[in-house]
Design an enzyme around this catalytic site. Structure first.
Site, mmCIF file in Angstrom:
data_model
loop_
_atom_site.group_PDB
_atom_site.id
_atom_site.type_symbol
_atom_site.label_atom_id
_atom_site.label_comp_id
_atom_site.label_asym_id
_atom_site.label_seq_id
_atom_site.Cartn_x
_atom_site.Cartn_y
_atom_site.Cartn_z
ATOM 1 N N GLN A 131 -38.224 -33.823 66.486
ATOM 2 C CA GLN A 131 -39.603 -34.249 66.210
ATOM 3 C C GLN A 131 -39.978 -35.456 67.050
ATOM 4 O OE1 GLN A 131 -41.301 -34.259 62.104
ATOM 5 N NE2 GLN A 131 -41.239 -36.470 62.325
ATOM 6 N N GLY A 132 -41.022 -35.343 67.884
ATOM 7 C CA GLY A 132 -41.479 -36.443 68.719
ATOM 8 C C GLY A 132 -42.731 -37.083 68.168
ATOM 9 N N TYR A 133 -42.588 -37.826 67.076
ATOM 10 C CA TYR A 133 -43.718 -38.530 66.457
ATOM 11 C C TYR A 133 -43.638 -40.030 66.717
ATOM 12 C CZ TYR A 133 -45.679 -34.697 63.571
ATOM 13 O OH TYR A 133 -46.288 -33.560 63.117
ATOM 14 N N SER A 134 -42.608 -40.683 66.145
ATOM 15 C CA SER A 134 -42.531 -42.147 66.168
ATOM 16 C C SER A 134 -42.387 -42.697 67.580
ATOM 17 C CB SER A 134 -41.351 -42.625 65.320
ATOM 18 O OG SER A 134 -41.534 -42.306 63.964
ATOM 19 N N SER A 166 -34.423 -37.753 65.565
ATOM 20 C CA SER A 166 -33.184 -37.256 64.957
ATOM 21 C C SER A 166 -32.618 -36.076 65.728
ATOM 22 C CB SER A 166 -33.444 -36.831 63.509
ATOM 23 O OG SER A 166 -33.898 -37.917 62.739
ATOM 24 N N GLU A 249 -43.094 -31.064 55.142
ATOM 25 C CA GLU A 249 -41.865 -31.862 55.108
ATOM 26 C C GLU A 249 -41.411 -32.133 53.686
ATOM 27 O OE1 GLU A 249 -40.121 -35.867 57.275
ATOM 28 O OE2 GLU A 249 -42.257 -35.760 56.834
ATOM 29 N N SER A 368 -43.167 -45.529 55.589
ATOM 30 C CA SER A 368 -42.611 -46.641 54.819
ATOM 31 C C SER A 368 -43.295 -46.776 53.459
ATOM 32 C CB SER A 368 -42.769 -47.946 55.602
ATOM 33 O OG SER A 368 -44.137 -48.319 55.669
ATOM 34 N N GLU A 370 -44.707 -49.324 52.300
ATOM 35 C CA GLU A 370 -45.979 -50.030 52.461
ATOM 36 C C GLU A 370 -47.102 -49.058 52.822
ATOM 37 O OE1 GLU A 370 -42.666 -52.817 52.812
ATOM 38 O OE2 GLU A 370 -43.109 -50.903 53.772
#
Length: 388
Positions: A131-134, A166, A249, A368, A370
């Site tokens: 997964q190429g998100y962050s 990951s 997810e 997160s 938050e």
């Protein structure tokens, strides 16, 4: 909500349990309990063979519609499968991102050509995905994506960096959120691209963790390329596709996660009894509270799955299980006492030290705490948006 198994579901549960008993034998028996968060590098190739064994017997993609090679199982039957899989202590799956996330996303948003190209290979576990998100400046705040892609002829050309990817070192493909409209901001102008990793324009670097190993990676794109038709949804409208994937997810596989948590809690209670920590009334109370909270998490997950899922329900579920699991790691350190403060020779962590260290990240990755609280405060309680 009726949580009891119907006669049909009881028969299916027996089928799953029997198949696992008959097949988790021989070389596969040695894989029990291996893999999972913080341990994803354990016996990866052997667990890949196990996944392919599952595929040959029709136990991958069980919730997909039959026209796409799935079994079209009911929601309750999918829950049963994941529960029994966890109870059998079967190894952690290596194809989660393809089977549980990208596959359903392609079924919902993809073109016929994309479905025909990728779904069979996901089902057979012959191609793995990451997964190429962050990004360094776009973690939980995904709308801050800076990776860019431009269309040149019949290819997208991609430049940028992704992080915390990951198992990228084992993957064949990555699904990437990239900014394809120059000057666009936030969630506008993003596209959802399918990108092959085996090419000169991609570099993968492992990130060493406190728990040892490097299941997370940095992925650098420098003129990386993918075909023009490998954009899912319309170019510039990738935000909706990305959010749709995140909804998948937190699906039925999370019920198996709860069974895994139950096993960890039971093992910790057994350890507390063995070393006398259970006699401490504070520790005993914390263990009892953890047991009650875990049942609440399970019931909330079942309720969420039985209803039309709203974004705030996913946020509540993430807050509940992440905080619970992090707390379990803290309780484990108190049960161990001073013995939990030192590692073995050569930084040899035991299972509880590894649990404690890895669960510090549970409340960060996947959105997160938050961010989850902001979603609930703004979308449910109607409070003012956080200033940016």
């Amino acid at each position: 909500m009726d949580l009891s198994d119907s006669s049909e579901d009881k028969a299916f549960r027996a089928e799953v349990r029997g198949w696992l008993e008959d097949n988790l034998v021989g070389e596969f028996a040695a894989l029990k309990g291996l893999g999972g968060p913080g341990k994803d590098l354990e016996a990866h190739d052997e667990r890949l063979e196990w996944d392919r064994h599952l595929a040959k017997h029709g136990w991958t993609c069980i919730g997909w519609p039959t026209e796409y090679g799935g079994r079209g199982l009911t929601l309750m039957q999918q829950v049963i499968f994941h529960e029994e899989y966890a109870r059998a202590n079967a190894p952690s799956r290596v194809n989660h991102l393809g089977e549980e996330l990208l596959g359903p996303t392609l079924i919902h948003f993809g073109t016929d050509a994309q479905k025909e190209r990728f779904l069979p290979r996901i089902r057979e576990v012959s191609e793995l995905w990451c997964q190429g998100y962050s990004e360094p400046n776009a973690g939980s705040d995904l709308a801050n994506v800076a990776t860019k892609a431009r269309l040149e002829g019949d290819e997208w050309v991609i430049d940028g960096q992704k992080v915390w990817t990951s198992l990228a070192q084992f993957a064949d493909w990555v699904f990437v959120i990239a900014r394809t409209e120059p000057g666009s901001q936030r969630h506008h102008g993003l596209s959802f691209l399918l990108v092959p990793l085996e090419q000169d324009g991609v570099e993968i670097r492992g990130i060493e963790q406190l728990t040892t190993g490097a299941e997370f990676n940095e992925v650098f794109f420098t003129g990386a390329r993918t075909a023009a038709d490998l954009v899912v949804g319309e170019p510039g409208n990738g935000w909706g596709v990305a959010m749709g994937l995140l909804g998948f997810e937190r699906g039925v596989s999370t019920l198996g996660q709860q069974v895994g948590f139950q096993r960890e809690l039971a093992s910790l209670v057994e350890l507390a009894r063995a070393n006398g920590a259970i006699d401490d009334p504070v520790i005993k109370d914390r263990l009892a509270r953890a047991d009650a909270e875990l049942e609440v998490i399970r019931l909330n997950a079942l309720r969420t799955l039985s209803e039309e899922q709203a974004p705030q329900q996913a946020s509540i579920a993430k807050l509940l299980w992440a905080t619970w699991h992090r707390t379990l790691g803290e309780i484990a350190m108190d049960v161990l006492g001073t013995g939990g403060l030192t590692a073995g020779s050569g930084y040899d962590l035991d299972e509880w030290q590894r649990l404690f260290l890895f669960t510090r990240a549970d409340t960060i990755y996947g959105g997160s705490d938050e961010i989850q609280r902001n979603i609930l405060s703004e979308r449910v309680l109607g409070l003012p948006r956080e200033s940016r």
